[in-house]
Design an enzyme around this catalytic site. Structure first.
Site, PDB file in Angstrom:
ATOM      1  N   ARG A   1      -0.806  -8.858  13.739  1.00 39.16           N
ATOM      2  CA  ARG A   1      -1.349  -7.884  12.658  1.00 39.16           C
ATOM      3  C   ARG A   1      -2.253  -8.790  11.622  1.00 39.16           C
ATOM      4  O   ARG A   1      -3.097  -8.061  10.945  1.00 39.16           O
ATOM      5  CB  ARG A   1      -0.004  -7.119  12.107  1.00 39.16           C
ATOM      6  CG  ARG A   1       0.317  -6.079  13.088  1.00 39.16           C
ATOM      7  CD  ARG A   1       1.702  -5.900  12.795  1.00 39.16           C
ATOM      8  NE  ARG A   1       1.950  -4.961  11.489  1.00 39.16           N
ATOM      9  CZ  ARG A   1       3.271  -4.999  11.078  1.00 39.16           C
ATOM     10  NH1 ARG A   1       4.202  -5.680  11.392  1.00 39.16           N
ATOM     11  NH2 ARG A   1       3.425  -4.269   9.641  1.00 39.16           N
TER      12      ARG A   1
ATOM     13  N   LYS B   1       0.814  -1.282   0.039  1.00 42.35           N
ATOM     14  CA  LYS B   1       0.048  -0.179  -0.038  1.00 42.35           C
ATOM     15  C   LYS B   1       0.914   1.368   0.039  1.00 42.35           C
ATOM     16  O   LYS B   1       0.736   2.097  -0.820  1.00 42.35           O
ATOM     17  CB  LYS B   1      -0.985   0.046   1.030  1.00 42.35           C
ATOM     18  CG  LYS B   1      -1.775  -1.140   1.458  1.00 42.35           C
ATOM     19  CD  LYS B   1      -2.835  -1.165   2.453  1.00 42.35           C
ATOM     20  CE  LYS B   1      -1.909  -1.111   3.894  1.00 42.35           C
ATOM     21  NZ  LYS B   1      -1.172  -2.397   4.164  1.00 42.35           N
TER      22      LYS B   1
ATOM     23  N   ARG C   1      11.052  -0.958  11.456  1.00 44.07           N
ATOM     24  CA  ARG C   1       9.923  -0.620  12.242  1.00 44.07           C
ATOM     25  C   ARG C   1      10.037  -1.602  13.434  1.00 44.07           C
ATOM     26  O   ARG C   1      10.271  -2.950  13.045  1.00 44.07           O
ATOM     27  CB  ARG C   1       8.729  -0.827  11.677  1.00 44.07           C
ATOM     28  CG  ARG C   1       8.441   0.346  10.838  1.00 44.07           C
ATOM     29  CD  ARG C   1       7.119   0.257   9.898  1.00 44.07           C
ATOM     30  NE  ARG C   1       6.134  -0.438  10.441  1.00 44.07           N
ATOM     31  CZ  ARG C   1       4.795  -0.450   9.941  1.00 44.07           C
ATOM     32  NH1 ARG C   1       4.754  -0.089   8.775  1.00 44.07           N
ATOM     33  NH2 ARG C   1       4.060  -1.060  10.516  1.00 44.07           N
TER      34      ARG C   1
ATOM     35  N   ARG D   1      11.605  -5.222   5.282  1.00 43.09           N
ATOM     36  CA  ARG D   1      11.180  -3.819   5.115  1.00 43.09           C
ATOM     37  C   ARG D   1      12.183  -2.870   5.710  1.00 43.09           C
ATOM     38  O   ARG D   1      12.456  -2.936   6.929  1.00 43.09           O
ATOM     39  CB  ARG D   1       9.944  -3.464   5.132  1.00 43.09           C
ATOM     40  CG  ARG D   1       9.506  -2.094   5.322  1.00 43.09           C
ATOM     41  CD  ARG D   1       7.923  -1.855   5.111  1.00 43.09           C
ATOM     42  NE  ARG D   1       7.348  -2.406   6.162  1.00 43.09           N
ATOM     43  CZ  ARG D   1       5.923  -2.456   6.408  1.00 43.09           C
ATOM     44  NH1 ARG D   1       5.114  -1.924   5.316  1.00 43.09           N
ATOM     45  NH2 ARG D   1       5.280  -2.872   7.416  1.00 43.09           N
TER      46      ARG D   1
ATOM     47  N   ARG E   1      -9.713   0.646   8.849  1.00 41.94           N
ATOM     48  CA  ARG E   1      -9.309  -0.770   9.185  1.00 41.94           C
ATOM     49  C   ARG E   1     -10.501  -1.474   9.854  1.00 41.94           C
ATOM     50  O   ARG E   1     -10.389  -2.619  10.197  1.00 41.94           O
ATOM     51  CB  ARG E   1      -8.204  -0.787  10.136  1.00 41.94           C
ATOM     52  CG  ARG E   1      -6.747  -0.899   9.389  1.00 41.94           C
ATOM     53  CD  ARG E   1      -5.604  -0.904  10.091  1.00 41.94           C
ATOM     54  NE  ARG E   1      -4.460  -1.487  10.053  1.00 41.94           N
ATOM     55  CZ  ARG E   1      -3.382  -0.959   9.574  1.00 41.94           C
ATOM     56  NH1 ARG E   1      -3.397   0.144   9.079  1.00 41.94           N
ATOM     57  NH2 ARG E   1      -2.570  -1.701   9.361  1.00 41.94           N
TER      58      ARG E   1
HETATM   59  P1  ADP Z   1       1.532  -1.865   7.617  1.00 45.14           P
HETATM   60  O1  ADP Z   1       1.930  -0.796   6.694  1.00 45.14           O
HETATM   61  O2  ADP Z   1       2.247  -2.991   7.985  1.00 45.14           O
HETATM   62  O3  ADP Z   1       0.018  -2.137   7.186  1.00 45.14           O
HETATM   63  P2  ADP Z   1       0.653   0.563   9.225  1.00 45.14           P
HETATM   64  O4  ADP Z   1       1.897   1.394   9.114  1.00 45.14           O
HETATM   65  O5  ADP Z   1      -0.467   0.701   8.559  1.00 45.14           O
HETATM   66  O6  ADP Z   1       1.129  -0.868   8.959  1.00 45.14           O
HETATM   67  O7  ADP Z   1       0.046   0.259  10.901  1.00 45.14           O
HETATM   68  C1  ADP Z   1       0.937  -0.020  11.985  1.00 45.14           C
HETATM   69  C2  ADP Z   1       0.211  -0.028  13.172  1.00 45.14           C
HETATM   70  O8  ADP Z   1      -0.395   1.294  13.572  1.00 45.14           O
HETATM   71  C3  ADP Z   1      -0.700  -0.934  13.227  1.00 45.14           C
HETATM   72  O9  ADP Z   1      -0.432  -2.372  13.279  1.00 45.14           O
HETATM   73  C4  ADP Z   1      -1.749  -0.528  14.470  1.00 45.14           C
HETATM   74  O10 ADP Z   1      -1.185  -0.924  15.477  1.00 45.14           O
HETATM   75  C5  ADP Z   1      -1.645   0.902  13.991  1.00 45.14           C
HETATM   76  N1  ADP Z   1      -2.927   1.379  13.125  1.00 45.14           N
HETATM   77  C6  ADP Z   1      -2.420   1.939  11.765  1.00 45.14           C
HETATM   78  N2  ADP Z   1      -3.731   2.383  11.183  1.00 45.14           N
HETATM   79  C7  ADP Z   1      -4.567   1.986  12.104  1.00 45.14           C
HETATM   80  C8  ADP Z   1      -6.037   2.255  11.914  1.00 45.14           C
HETATM   81  N3  ADP Z   1      -6.687   2.721  10.798  1.00 45.14           N
HETATM   82  N4  ADP Z   1      -6.799   1.450  13.171  1.00 45.14           N
HETATM   83  C9  ADP Z   1      -6.147   0.963  14.100  1.00 45.14           C
HETATM   84  N5  ADP Z   1      -4.845   0.948  14.226  1.00 45.14           N
HETATM   85  C10 ADP Z   1      -3.979   1.564  13.165  1.00 45.14           C
HETATM   86  P1  ADP Z   2       2.197  -1.844   3.206  1.00 40.09           P
HETATM   87  O1  ADP Z   2       2.104  -0.476   3.222  1.00 40.09           O
HETATM   88  O2  ADP Z   2       1.077  -2.529   2.669  1.00 40.09           O
HETATM   89  O3  ADP Z   2       2.461  -2.571   4.493  1.00 40.09           O
HETATM   90  P2  ADP Z   2       4.742  -1.570   1.798  1.00 40.09           P
HETATM   91  O4  ADP Z   2       4.452  -0.798   0.508  1.00 40.09           O
HETATM   92  O5  ADP Z   2       5.494  -0.968   3.013  1.00 40.09           O
HETATM   93  O6  ADP Z   2       3.385  -2.387   2.238  1.00 40.09           O
HETATM   94  O7  ADP Z   2       5.788  -2.830   1.327  1.00 40.09           O
HETATM   95  C1  ADP Z   2       6.123  -3.736   2.326  1.00 40.09           C
HETATM   96  C2  ADP Z   2       7.268  -4.417   1.783  1.00 40.09           C
HETATM   97  O8  ADP Z   2       7.244  -4.911   0.664  1.00 40.09           O
HETATM   98  C3  ADP Z   2       8.618  -3.250   1.418  1.00 40.09           C
HETATM   99  O9  ADP Z   2       9.812  -3.720   1.905  1.00 40.09           O
HETATM  100  C4  ADP Z   2       8.336  -3.168   0.148  1.00 40.09           C
HETATM  101  O10 ADP Z   2       9.516  -2.577  -0.794  1.00 40.09           O
HETATM  102  C5  ADP Z   2       8.094  -4.342  -0.537  1.00 40.09           C
HETATM  103  N1  ADP Z   2       7.174  -4.158  -1.683  1.00 40.09           N
HETATM  104  C6  ADP Z   2       6.234  -3.680  -1.871  1.00 40.09           C
HETATM  105  N2  ADP Z   2       5.744  -3.814  -3.079  1.00 40.09           N
HETATM  106  C7  ADP Z   2       6.197  -5.082  -3.747  1.00 40.09           C
HETATM  107  C8  ADP Z   2       5.892  -5.870  -4.875  1.00 40.09           C
HETATM  108  N3  ADP Z   2       5.178  -5.631  -5.838  1.00 40.09           N
HETATM  109  N4  ADP Z   2       6.916  -6.848  -5.078  1.00 40.09           N
HETATM  110  C9  ADP Z   2       8.017  -6.956  -4.000  1.00 40.09           C
HETATM  111  N5  ADP Z   2       7.999  -6.325  -2.995  1.00 40.09           N
HETATM  112  C10 ADP Z   2       7.273  -5.414  -2.610  1.00 40.09           C
END
Ligand code: ADP
Ligand code: ADP
Ligand code: ZN
Length: 215
Positions: A171, A13, A160, A126, A87
């Site tokens: 998660r 994302k 992170r 990541r 979420r």
């Molecule tokens: P990822 O990119 O791995 O999906 P995020 O960066 O979006 O993770 O979120 C990291 C953490 O922040 C989540 O595991 C949760 O604890 C909190 N968080 C983020 N967005 C939300 C949301 N919309 N509602 C509740 N908790 C959230």
């Molecule tokens: P999210 O925001 O959904 O948690 P991220 O964009 O942070 O996901 O991506 C998670 C990890 O996967 C990062 O290390 C990123 O470089 C890698 N990644 C993202 N998109 C792809 C893809 N299409 N193929 C392989 N690796 C990817």
């Protein structure tokens, strides 16, 4: 055009949101980034949510809805990309109300589908730039020069604390228990599109563009 990128942790994302910002002038609203910012600022709210985030649980709807409401007020001519929000169904309902009050609408909800084992692999490798937010992966997308961000030259590269196997299991559980029901919610509203998030980053970007050009 306002859109939601929906998908489990590691689906890609944030990576795609950055491309949409660069190419379409949209504004990314990541509640995860906002919460991490609150933590590093040492604010009372940041301290309250730190442990919850490290365990991989969701913080309360009230907190994240408040954060989003603040950012929406600034407006975005190119539209907003909601990344990691909503979420829960409560957050989705609140977002509907907020968008309607602005006299705007949601154009599309794009679900990025990725297998669980790939998600764990992506999240464990990541790292991100603390200065500009660029997203990297130790194996599949390292920086050109070790330790230096390609995008801004900063050496503030971070992993992170919640990107570990145990927190990731939690998660994923939270995603399937509380977030995946949003797929049905947006399907009923005629907004849901799903794309193959397993493809490479450029191909995923094209799939998203394909959906947006028709939305
Ligand atoms: P990822 O990119 O791995 O999906 P995020 O960066 O979006 O993770 O979120 C990291 C953490 O922040 C989540 O595991 C949760 O604890 C909190 N968080 C983020 N967005 C939300 C949301 N919309 N509602 C509740 N908790 C959230
Ligand atoms: P999210 O925001 O959904 O948690 P991220 O964009 O942070 O996901 O991506 C998670 C990890 O996967 C990062 O290390 C990123 O470089 C890698 N990644 C993202 N998109 C792809 C893809 N299409 N193929 C392989 N690796 C990817
Ligand atoms: Zn950078």
């Amino acid at each position: 055009m306002n859109i939601i990128l929906l998908g489990p942790p590691g689906a890609g994302k944030g990576t795609q949101a950055r491309r949409l910002m660069d190419k379409r002038g949209m504004v990314q609203l990541s509640t995860g980034d906002m919460l991490r910012e609150a933590r590093s600022s040492g604010s009372a709210m940041g301290k309250r949510v730190a442990e919850v985030m490290d365990r991989g649980e969701l913080v309360t709807d009230e907190i994240v809805i408040g954060l989003i409401e603040e950012k929406l007020a600034a407006g975005a001519p190119g539209g907003f990309i909601f990344d990691g929000f909503p979420r829960t169904l409560g957050q989705a309902d609140a977002l509907d109300g907020l968008i309607e009050r602005m006299g705007q609408k949601l154009s599309a909800v794009i679900e990025m589908q990725v297998d669980d084992d790939v998600l764990v692999e992506r999240v464990s490798g990541r790292f991100t730039c603390g200065n500009c937010g660029a997203v990297y992966h130790e194996r599949t997308h390292p920086t050109a020069v070790a330790g230096i961000c390609d995008a801004c030259g900063s050496s503030d590269l971070r992993k992170r604390p919640d990107d570990n196997a145990e927190s990731m299991r939690q998660r994923l559980m939270e995603y399937y228990k509380k977030t995946s029901s949003l797929i049905g919610y947006y399907h009923a509203k005629g907004l849901h599109h799903s794309i193959d998030g397993l493809a490479d980053v450029d191909t995923v970007e094209q799939s998203i563009a394909h959906v947006l050009d028709r939305a």
